[in-house]
Design a protein around this motif. Sequence first.
Motif, PDB file in Angstrom:
ATOM      1  N   ARG A 142      -6.749  -0.879  -0.986  1.00 24.00           N
ATOM      2  CA  ARG A 142      -6.872  -0.462  -2.393  1.00 24.00           C
ATOM      3  C   ARG A 142      -7.608   0.873  -2.498  1.00 24.00           C
ATOM      4  N   THR A 147       0.836  -1.202   0.000  1.00 29.83           N
ATOM      5  CA  THR A 147       0.000   0.000   0.000  1.00 29.83           C
ATOM      6  C   THR A 147       0.871   1.253   0.000  1.00 29.83           C
ATOM      7  N   VAL A 198      -2.025   0.328  -7.756  1.00 27.16           N
ATOM      8  CA  VAL A 198      -1.992  -1.029  -7.193  1.00 27.16           C
ATOM      9  C   VAL A 198      -1.492  -2.008  -8.247  1.00 27.16           C
ATOM     10  N   VAL A 226      -0.795  -5.125  -1.555  1.00 32.92           N
ATOM     11  CA  VAL A 226      -2.029  -4.384  -1.265  1.00 32.92           C
ATOM     12  C   VAL A 226      -3.154  -5.415  -1.078  1.00 32.92           C
ATOM     13  N   ARG A 241      -6.400   4.538  -4.054  1.00 32.58           N
ATOM     14  CA  ARG A 241      -7.186   5.262  -5.067  1.00 32.58           C
ATOM     15  C   ARG A 241      -7.456   6.707  -4.647  1.00 32.58           C
TER      16      ARG A 241
END
Length: 146
Positions: A135, A100, A117, A129, A139
């Motif tokens: 996730r 991450t 990712v 991740v 984003r």
Amino acid sequence: MADTWDESSAGVMRLPSGRLVRGRGLRRPLPDGPAPGYAVHLLGRRPPAVDWEARWLRWPDFRLPADRSEARCVLEEVWDRSARERVEVACGGGRGRTGTALACLAVLDGVPAEQAVSYVRRHYHPGAVETPWQRRYVRHFGDDGR
């Protein structure tokens, strides 16, 4: 970038800008080769001391950073320092939290957040991740102060 990683070393990921960052799991032995100049440990509890400069970012396993503002500052520092020194990002297993964080570094480096990712899974580890909220964090990472 003389003091950065050898790209062929275990866990080293090249960002689009050419910066190299090493991700790893702290439960595994330290890889052969040079030590990091700076490391960020993504753990729920304070990590043991190491022989190089390191910072602890409180980030429990399978979760998100306890303080997202602090996480952003720490990851921006990692990205900045990776241009000139060996920087490592590490959690217990080296996939979820580390992946991450590496995806967030990819966003800082210009990878569109919705592709970060996939970028990390392709260039670091296919299982990086691990959770839906990790996730989602990636984003939306590009939205934080950008």
